[in-house]
Enzyme design. Structure first.
Site, PDB file in Angstrom:
ATOM      1  N   CYS A  87       0.808  -1.203   0.000  1.00  0.00           N
ATOM      2  CA  CYS A  87       0.000   0.000   0.000  1.00  0.00           C
ATOM      3  C   CYS A  87       0.849   1.263   0.000  1.00  0.00           C
ATOM      4  CB  CYS A  87      -0.929   0.015   1.209  1.00  0.00           C
ATOM      5  SG  CYS A  87      -0.061  -0.125   2.777  1.00  0.00           S
ATOM      6  N   GLY A 133      -1.043   0.402  -4.879  1.00  0.00           N
ATOM      7  CA  GLY A 133      -2.191  -0.412  -4.493  1.00  0.00           C
ATOM      8  C   GLY A 133      -3.428  -0.010  -5.255  1.00  0.00           C
ATOM      9  N   ASN A 139       1.390   1.147   6.034  1.00  0.00           N
ATOM     10  CA  ASN A 139       2.102   0.546   4.906  1.00  0.00           C
ATOM     11  C   ASN A 139       3.122  -0.422   5.476  1.00  0.00           C
ATOM     12  OD1 ASN A 139       3.421  -0.075   2.534  1.00  0.00           O
ATOM     13  ND2 ASN A 139       4.596   1.822   2.487  1.00  0.00           N
ATOM     14  N   GLY A 140       3.046  -1.690   5.085  1.00  0.00           N
ATOM     15  CA  GLY A 140       3.981  -2.690   5.577  1.00  0.00           C
ATOM     16  C   GLY A 140       3.275  -3.937   6.055  1.00  0.00           C
ATOM     17  N   CYS A 188      13.710  -1.453   2.050  1.00  0.00           N
ATOM     18  CA  CYS A 188      13.465  -2.505   1.066  1.00  0.00           C
ATOM     19  C   CYS A 188      14.158  -2.168  -0.261  1.00  0.00           C
ATOM     20  CB  CYS A 188      11.970  -2.672   0.849  1.00  0.00           C
ATOM     21  SG  CYS A 188      11.520  -3.788  -0.497  1.00  0.00           S
ATOM     22  N   TYR A 213      11.897  -1.738  -8.221  1.00  0.00           N
ATOM     23  CA  TYR A 213      10.586  -1.945  -8.843  1.00  0.00           C
ATOM     24  C   TYR A 213       9.456  -1.064  -8.319  1.00  0.00           C
ATOM     25  CZ  TYR A 213       6.085  -3.920  -9.930  1.00  0.00           C
ATOM     26  OH  TYR A 213       4.800  -4.048 -10.319  1.00  0.00           O
ATOM     27  N   SER A 224       8.739  -0.630 -15.109  1.00  0.00           N
ATOM     28  CA  SER A 224       9.907  -0.490 -14.257  1.00  0.00           C
ATOM     29  C   SER A 224      11.209  -0.839 -14.965  1.00  0.00           C
ATOM     30  CB  SER A 224       9.760  -1.365 -13.006  1.00  0.00           C
ATOM     31  OG  SER A 224       9.563  -2.716 -13.370  1.00  0.00           O
ATOM     32  N   ASP A 275      14.435  -6.602 -17.478  1.00  0.00           N
ATOM     33  CA  ASP A 275      13.348  -6.631 -16.496  1.00  0.00           C
ATOM     34  C   ASP A 275      13.930  -6.449 -15.102  1.00  0.00           C
ATOM     35  OD1 ASP A 275      10.803  -6.747 -15.563  1.00  0.00           O
ATOM     36  OD2 ASP A 275      10.402  -8.797 -16.187  1.00  0.00           O
ATOM     37  N   ASP A 276      13.051  -6.185 -14.127  1.00  0.00           N
ATOM     38  CA  ASP A 276      13.507  -5.901 -12.764  1.00  0.00           C
ATOM     39  C   ASP A 276      13.735  -7.155 -11.936  1.00  0.00           C
ATOM     40  OD1 ASP A 276      10.794  -6.389 -11.198  1.00  0.00           O
ATOM     41  OD2 ASP A 276      10.317  -5.164 -12.934  1.00  0.00           O
ATOM     42  N   CYS A 278      17.517  -3.747   2.906  1.00  0.00           N
ATOM     43  CA  CYS A 278      17.079  -5.103   3.215  1.00  0.00           C
ATOM     44  C   CYS A 278      17.311  -5.976   1.983  1.00  0.00           C
ATOM     45  CB  CYS A 278      15.598  -5.127   3.596  1.00  0.00           C
ATOM     46  SG  CYS A 278      14.950  -6.800   3.875  1.00  0.00           S
ATOM     47  N   CYS A 286      15.057 -11.040   0.549  1.00  0.00           N
ATOM     48  CA  CYS A 286      14.506 -11.875  -0.521  1.00  0.00           C
ATOM     49  C   CYS A 286      15.603 -12.481  -1.389  1.00  0.00           C
ATOM     50  CB  CYS A 286      13.501 -11.098  -1.367  1.00  0.00           C
ATOM     51  SG  CYS A 286      14.174  -9.620  -2.135  1.00  0.00           S
TER      52      CYS A 286
END
Length: 470
Positions: A12, A38, A112-113, A246, A252, A293, A355-356, A447, A450
């Site tokens: 969001c 969002g 948001n989060g 992040c 992205y 993106s 691409d991202d 961060c 991922c």
């Protein structure tokens, strides 16, 4: 990348204003510029100093608000929200801001989060008698604030913020004040600005540009801002602060015209493309991007490699949200409706497709096939991030490692699965250097969970159950 088709979605965006006579309309324009964060639901709550009132619904900002609705939202303060459902799922009851009434006053909040200990706190609170009205993790903070002791609201808020963990950027509105808080890691972006004498806050600085506001600064990890008729008051709710924004915000999620902690997103993506060109070293005839993106990154790749950039893929911007569906069948149809390959550009050419990221791999496979069907003799896929191998628990819609193609496959195996002639992921070191954040924090204050599986916060059983799902 076409996030709505491939499942990588930000949760969001939030916006807030204090001290503007037309707060609702200012919030409307701010949310409109954050719509990319969002598209499933949106809402605005205003304060006239005596009461809170609002409007929300499932849909886009332009669908939920018109002149008639906005004219009823009276007050010089407002908070707003655009939502993509992750934690708690969809439904009208989960659309934010959430509004709570009590005998001592009202409170609205937007978030948001994602909180990694939300289910644990919910269980404890329910055993103590709390009744939750939504399935959203956002509601947890409201219950904690109400239960905490303290004469001043700010003390109750600070105590509540210390009890939650994960990624959170909160805006909290009462009849008398606006509070803005960012988690101790600063996982989600949040900025402060001014519009005349009014204060504004937003997930991205592009919202300030839309309303003509002046950027003041980024809100710091662990910071609590309190804004009322006496002005702006700055406090920290924790001593433990360690920046870890992040990384996908740069790669992205954020709009190219936004600035994240002093770095323009478009510039960062161009630099990612230049670094990709150095690491890939591919001979080809044309560079093209998966919009939107990938465009900035492809421009950077083309500049560094000397290979011309062309519009080899065109995005259809007039496809309705009917095609943004989770089912595999509609996802396949959605790719064809959302993107078209330009035969006149790619036919007979060796194409570099920028691409991202690659999440599940299904969309990449279809785009490669689309380019080859349009006559491309070779398709070389280059990705401006390392392989995404681990799920995110901080507000991005990847909750299980099994759904991530890079978790169980090598780059060569992924290349074969998507049908590309070559596949290059950007190295972690190259990514950090290209984005260009100061090397004063671990991982340049980003961060990387991922990519590496090293999470900046503790994970709780209600998060880990997804990670270990078989």
């Amino acid at each position: 990348m076409l996030a709505e088709l491939r499942g990588l979605n930000e949760e969001c965006g939030i916006f807030a204003v204090w001290g503007h006579e037309d707060a609702a309309r200012i919030t409307y324009y701010g949310l409109h510029s954050l719509q990319h964060r969002g598209q499933e639901g949106t809402g605005i709550i205003t304060s006239d100093g005596k009461q809170l009132s609002g409007h929300k619904g499932e849909g886009l900002v332009s669908e939920m608000f018109n002149e008639q609705v906005l004219s009823k939202l009276i007050g010089n303060a407002a908070i707003g929200h655009v939502r993509y459902a992750t934690a708690g799922g969809g439904g009208y009851e989960n659309v934010q801001p959430l509004l709570f009434h009590s005998q001592t006053g009202s409170m609205a909040l937007a978030h948001n989060g994602n909180l990694v200990n939300a289910n644990l706190i919910k269980s404890i609170l329910e055993q103590q008698g709390s009744i939750f009205q939504t399935s959203s993790d956002t509601e947890v903070l409201a219950h904690l604030i109400r239960r905490n002791s303290g004469w001043l609201l700010k003390d109750r808020v600070k105590s509540a913020l210390k009890q939650i963990e994960g990624a959170f950027a909160y805006v909290i509105l009462t009849e008398k004040e606006l509070m803005i808080a960012l988690d101790p890691k600063g996982l989600r972006p949040l900025s402060l600005g001014k519009l005349g004498d009014a204060y504004v806050a937003a997930s991205e600085t592009c919202a300030f540009d839309a309303i003509g506001a002046e950027f003041i600064r980024d809100i710091l990890p662990g910071e609590l801002l309190i804004i009322n008729d006496d002005g702006l008051h700055l406090e920290f709710f924790t001593e433990s602060r360690d920046e870890a924004i992040c990384t996908m915000e740069y790669i992205y999620f954020s709009r190219p015209d936004s600035n994240l902690q002093g770095i323009n997103v478009h510039t960062a993506r161009k630099n990612l493309g230049k670094r990709l060109a150095m690491e890939a070293g591919i001979e080809a005839d044309v560079v093209t991007a998966v919009p939107d993106s990938g465009v900035s990154t492809a421009i950077g790749y083309a500049e560094a490699s000397g290979i011309p950039y062309e519009l080899g893929l065109i995005k259809n911007r007039y496809v309705g949200r009917t095609f943004i569906q989770p089912s595999q069948t509609l996802r396949e149809q959605g790719v064809k409706m959302k993107l078209s390959a330009v035969r006149g550009v790619v036919e007979g050419k060796r194409v570099i497709m920028v691409d991202d990221s690659i999440v599940r791999g299904t969309t990449s496979k279809r785009i490669v096939a689309m380019l080859k069907a349009a006559g491309a003799v070779e398709v070389h896929v280059v990705i401006s991030s390392p392989p995404i191998k681990y799920p995110c628990f901080y507000g991005i819609d990847t909750s299980t490692k099994e759904e991530l193609i890079a978790h169980g496959h090598s780059p060569e195996e992924i290349r074969q699965l998507i049908g590309a002639d070559s596949l290059t992921f950007l190295s972690t070191e190259g990514m950090l250097e290209a984005i260009g954040r100061p090397n004063t924090w671990k991982n340049c204050g980003q961060c990387l969970a991922c990519f590496t599986g090293e999470y900046p916060t503790e994970l709780y059983p209600d998060s880990l159950q997804y990670y270990y799902q078989k």
